[in-house]
Design an enzyme around this catalytic site. Structure first.
Site, PDB file in Angstrom:
ATOM      1  N   LEU A  59       7.555  24.756  -1.477  1.00 45.29           N
ATOM      2  CA  LEU A  59       9.000  24.519  -1.364  1.00 45.29           C
ATOM      3  C   LEU A  59       9.747  24.858  -2.657  1.00 45.29           C
ATOM      4  O   LEU A  59      10.971  24.836  -2.699  1.00 45.29           O
ATOM      5  CB  LEU A  59       9.252  23.056  -0.981  1.00 45.29           C
ATOM      6  N   SER A 125      10.928   5.254  -2.788  1.00 42.21           N
ATOM      7  CA  SER A 125       9.945   4.311  -3.301  1.00 42.21           C
ATOM      8  C   SER A 125      10.632   3.089  -3.883  1.00 42.21           C
ATOM      9  O   SER A 125      11.726   3.177  -4.447  1.00 42.21           O
ATOM     10  CB  SER A 125       9.116   5.002  -4.397  1.00 42.21           C
ATOM     11  N   TYR A 150       8.779  10.372 -12.586  1.00 41.75           N
ATOM     12  CA  TYR A 150       8.485  10.307 -11.139  1.00 41.75           C
ATOM     13  C   TYR A 150       9.526   9.428 -10.454  1.00 41.75           C
ATOM     14  O   TYR A 150      10.175   9.849  -9.487  1.00 41.75           O
ATOM     15  CB  TYR A 150       7.078   9.757 -10.897  1.00 41.75           C
ATOM     16  N   LYS A 154      12.876  10.166  -7.609  1.00 41.79           N
ATOM     17  CA  LYS A 154      13.188   9.465  -6.351  1.00 41.79           C
ATOM     18  C   LYS A 154      14.646   8.992  -6.366  1.00 41.79           C
ATOM     19  O   LYS A 154      15.375   9.138  -5.385  1.00 41.79           O
ATOM     20  CB  LYS A 154      12.251   8.266  -6.151  1.00 41.79           C
ATOM     21  N   ASN A 199      -4.298   4.612  -8.492  1.00 40.19           N
ATOM     22  CA  ASN A 199      -3.878   3.444  -7.720  1.00 40.19           C
ATOM     23  C   ASN A 199      -5.041   2.470  -7.499  1.00 40.19           C
ATOM     24  O   ASN A 199      -6.211   2.857  -7.475  1.00 40.19           O
ATOM     25  CB  ASN A 199      -3.283   3.887  -6.372  1.00 40.19           C
ATOM     26  N   ARG A 231       2.060  -7.092  -5.686  1.00 41.21           N
ATOM     27  CA  ARG A 231       2.646  -5.952  -4.999  1.00 41.21           C
ATOM     28  C   ARG A 231       2.641  -6.214  -3.490  1.00 41.21           C
ATOM     29  O   ARG A 231       1.913  -7.093  -3.005  1.00 41.21           O
ATOM     30  CB  ARG A 231       1.823  -4.674  -5.276  1.00 41.21           C
TER      31      ARG A 231
HETATM   32  C1  WQD Z   1      -0.981  -1.723  -8.291  1.00 38.85           C
HETATM   33  C2  WQD Z   1      -1.421  -2.878  -9.186  1.00 38.85           C
HETATM   34  C3  WQD Z   1      -1.744  -2.284 -11.477  1.00 38.85           C
HETATM   35  C4  WQD Z   1      -5.151   0.370 -10.818  1.00 38.85           C
HETATM   36  C5  WQD Z   1       2.592   3.155  -7.934  1.00 38.85           C
HETATM   37  C6  WQD Z   1       3.904   3.885  -7.966  1.00 38.85           C
HETATM   38  C7  WQD Z   1       4.570   3.772  -6.619  1.00 38.85           C
HETATM   39  C8  WQD Z   1       3.631   4.322  -5.592  1.00 38.85           C
HETATM   40  C9  WQD Z   1       2.358   3.487  -5.582  1.00 38.85           C
HETATM   41  C10 WQD Z   1       3.711   6.674  -5.138  1.00 38.85           C
HETATM   42  C11 WQD Z   1      -0.726  -2.884 -10.528  1.00 38.85           C
HETATM   43  C12 WQD Z   1      -3.056  -2.720 -10.834  1.00 38.85           C
HETATM   44  C13 WQD Z   1      -4.097  -0.501 -10.610  1.00 38.85           C
HETATM   45  C14 WQD Z   1      -6.290  -0.075 -11.549  1.00 38.85           C
HETATM   46  C15 WQD Z   1      -5.269  -2.233 -11.793  1.00 38.85           C
HETATM   47  N1  WQD Z   1       3.322   5.671  -5.896  1.00 38.85           N
HETATM   48  N2  WQD Z   1      -4.167  -1.780 -11.088  1.00 38.85           N
HETATM   49  N3  WQD Z   1      -6.311  -1.374 -12.002  1.00 38.85           N
HETATM   50  O1  WQD Z   1       1.784   1.008  -9.919  1.00 38.85           O
HETATM   51  O2  WQD Z   1       2.391  -0.642  -8.064  1.00 38.85           O
HETATM   52  O3  WQD Z   1       2.822   1.782  -7.735  1.00 38.85           O
HETATM   53  O4  WQD Z   1       1.772   3.627  -6.887  1.00 38.85           O
HETATM   54  O5  WQD Z   1       4.369   6.661  -4.151  1.00 38.85           O
HETATM   55  O6  WQD Z   1       5.771   4.502  -6.629  1.00 38.85           O
HETATM   56  O7  WQD Z   1       4.756   3.259  -8.919  1.00 38.85           O
HETATM   57  O8  WQD Z   1       0.497   0.950  -7.731  1.00 38.85           O
HETATM   58  O9  WQD Z   1      -1.907   0.921  -7.182  1.00 38.85           O
HETATM   59  O10 WQD Z   1      -1.169   1.925  -9.413  1.00 38.85           O
HETATM   60  O11 WQD Z   1      -1.080  -0.532  -9.077  1.00 38.85           O
HETATM   61  O12 WQD Z   1      -5.318  -3.400 -12.232  1.00 38.85           O
HETATM   62  O13 WQD Z   1      -7.303   0.671 -11.777  1.00 38.85           O
HETATM   63  O14 WQD Z   1      -2.824  -2.736  -9.446  1.00 38.85           O
HETATM   64  O15 WQD Z   1      -1.643  -2.823 -12.787  1.00 38.85           O
HETATM   65  O16 WQD Z   1      -0.514  -4.219 -10.902  1.00 38.85           O
HETATM   66  P1  WQD Z   1       1.897   0.699  -8.470  1.00 38.85           P
HETATM   67  P2  WQD Z   1      -0.979   0.896  -8.351  1.00 38.85           P
END
Ligand code: WQD
Length: 338
Positions: A59, A125, A150, A154, A199, A231
Site C-alpha cells: 500500500l 488502538s 506507533y 494510530k 507481546n 490489561r
Molecule cells: C502486556 C503486559 C507488559 C511481555 C501493545 C501495544 C498495543 C497492542 C498490543 C498492537 C504489559 C507485560 C509483556 C513480556 C511482560 N499492539 N509483558 N513480559 O504493551 O499492553 O500493548 O501490544 O496493536 O497497541 O501497545 O501489550 O503484550 O506487550 O504487554 O511482563 O515479555 O505484559 O509489561 O504489562 P501492551 P504487551
C-alpha cells in the site's frame, strides 16, 4: 458484497477474513507479506473450505493502490489492518512507521474518496489513550500525546479519517482494540510473531513450548493489587466479529455520524501474574518466569468501558481469558508440531 481486507494475512486480519466469509461476504485479501506468511492463506482455506482471493500489494505504492481499485471498481467496503505495529521498533525507526502506516492510509482514502459512498473500518488502538485517568476507559477519555511513533500513527490516522469523512462519501468506524490474544479454535490460524515476541501471550506460549527459557515479567512494583500491570485481553475471534458487525452497521446506514469510535475489549482487566496463573491452569504446565525491571513506556492499567460497543454497536465479547489462552496454547503446539 465484496470487501477488501488489507493486512488480511496478519493475526487479526486473518481471523476477520474467516468471520467475513461466515457472514457471506466476498473477500479480497491484500497483504505485502512483510510481517505475515502466505501459509496463512492455506489456514484460512482449511477453515472456510474455499481459497480466498489474495493479491500481494504494498500500500506504500500509490500507483499499485490506484490500479487495484480500478481493477476492483465494485469494492466499497475496506477493513484496514495493514500497518507496522511493534511499539519498540517504532521508537528506533519512526520514519518506517510514518511511511508505512500513514502513507498507505492516505493512498487508500484517496481511492475511496473517488466513490459516491464507501465504508471504512480502521484498526485503531487503546494506545491512543496513553495512561487514562479513569478506569474503565470510555471513548470520551482524552486522546493523549502518543508514547511511541506507533501510537502516534494510530492517533494521526484517526484524525486523517475524520477530516476526509467530512468532505467525502466515506463512512468510517474506528475500532480501538485493547489487547488481542488467542487463536482460531481449529488451530489453523493464530499469532505468528516474527523474531522474539514483544507481546505477553506469545512469549508465554513460546516459553511453555520450550523455545524461550523463561518469561521476564516487566515489574511487580506498580500500584496494582499484585504489583503487575493490568490489561484487557480480548480473544481475537471476538475482536474479528466486532469488525463484521461494524461493517454491517455502515452498510445498513445505521451509523449515527460519518465517523464513529468504539472501544473493543472485554471490559475486564487482568494482571500479568493473573494471566500467568490462568495459563498454568489451562495448559497444566508451570510457567518459568522471573521478575525484572519495568519496561520503558508501559502504562499501569488499561481496560475498556464497553457500553458503547455493547449498546450501540451491538457487539459483546463472549470468550473468556481461559478460552483465549487455551486457543493460543493449542495453536503454539500445532505450529511447532509442523
Ligand atoms: C502486556 C503486559 C507488559 C511481555 C501493545 C501495544 C498495543 C497492542 C498490543 C498492537 C504489559 C507485560 C509483556 C513480556 C511482560 N499492539 N509483558 N513480559 O504493551 O499492553 O500493548 O501490544 O496493536 O497497541 O501497545 O501489550 O503484550 O506487550 O504487554 O511482563 O515479555 O505484559 O509489561 O504489562 P501492551 P504487551
Amino acid at each position: 458484497m465484496k470487501v477488501v481486507v488489507t493486512g488480511g494475512l496478519g493475526f487479526i486480519g486473518s481471523h476477520t477474513v474467516v468471520e467475513l466469509y461466515r457472514q457471506g461476504f466476498e473477500v479480497v485479501i491484500i497483504d505485502n507479506l512483510s510481517n505475515s506468511s502466505i501459509d496463512v492463506l492455506t489456514g484460512i482455506e482449511k477453515i472456510i473450505g474455499t481459497k480466498p482471493v489474495f493479491e500481494q500489494i504494498d500500500l506504500r505504492d500509490k500507483t499499485v493502490v490506484t490500479a487495484f481499485f480500478e481493477k476492483h471498481n465494485d469494492i466499497t467496503g475496506v477493513i484496514h489492518f495493514a500497518a507496522s505495529k511493534a511499539v519498540g521498533e517504532s521508537v528506533e525507526n519512526p520514519l518506517l512507521y510514518y511511511e508505512n502506516n500513514i502513507a498507505s492510509l492516505v493512498y487508500l482514502l484517496q481511492e475511496l474518496q473517488k466513490k459516491k459512498e464507501s465504508y471504512f473500518i480502521f484498526s485503531s488502538s487503546c494506545t491512543v489513550y496513553g495512561q487514562a485517568e479513569n478506569m474503565p476507559i470510555t471513548e470520551c477519555a482524552s486522546v493523549q500525546p502518543a508514547m511511541s511513533p506507533y501510537g502516534n500513527t494510530k492517533r494521526i490516522g484517526e484524525e486523517i479519517i475524520t477530516d476526509v469523512a467530512k468532505v467525502s462519501g466515506i463512512n468510517a468506524i474506528l475500532l480501538r482494540y485493547f489487547n488481542p490474544i488467542g487463536a482460531h479454535e481449529t488451530a489453523e490460524i493464530g499469532e505468528l510473531p516474527v523474531g522474539v515476541p514483544q507481546n505477553l501471550v506469545p512469549f508465554i506460549t513460546q516459553t511453555a513450548i520450550g523455545i524461550r527459557k523463561e518469561l521476564s515479567v516487566y515489574g511487580d512494583d506498580y500500584p496494582t493489587a499484585d504489583g503487575t500491570c493490568i490489561r484487557d485481553y480480548i480473544h481475537v475471534v471476538d475482536l474479528a466479529k466486532a469488525h463484521v458487525v461494524a461493517l454491517r452497521r455502515l452498510i445498513d446506514h445505521k451509523n449515527e455520524s460519518k465517523v464513529e469510535v468504539f472501544n473493543v475489549g472485554t471490559g475486564k482487566g487482568s494482571s500479568v501474574l493473573e494471566v500467568i496463573r490462568t495459563f498454568e491452569k489451562v495448559s497444566g504446565k508451570p510457567l518459568p518466569y522471573k521478575i525484572v525491571g519495568r519496561r520503558e513506556g508501559d502504562i499501569i492499567e488499561a481496560y475498556a468501558n464497553t457500553d458503547r460497543a455493547n449498546q450501540i454497536l451491538g457487539w459483546k465479547a463472549e470468550l473468556t481469558l481461559e478460552e483465549a489462552l487455551d486457543a493460543a496454547w493449542k495453536w503454539e503446539q500445532k505450529v511447532r508440531s509442523i
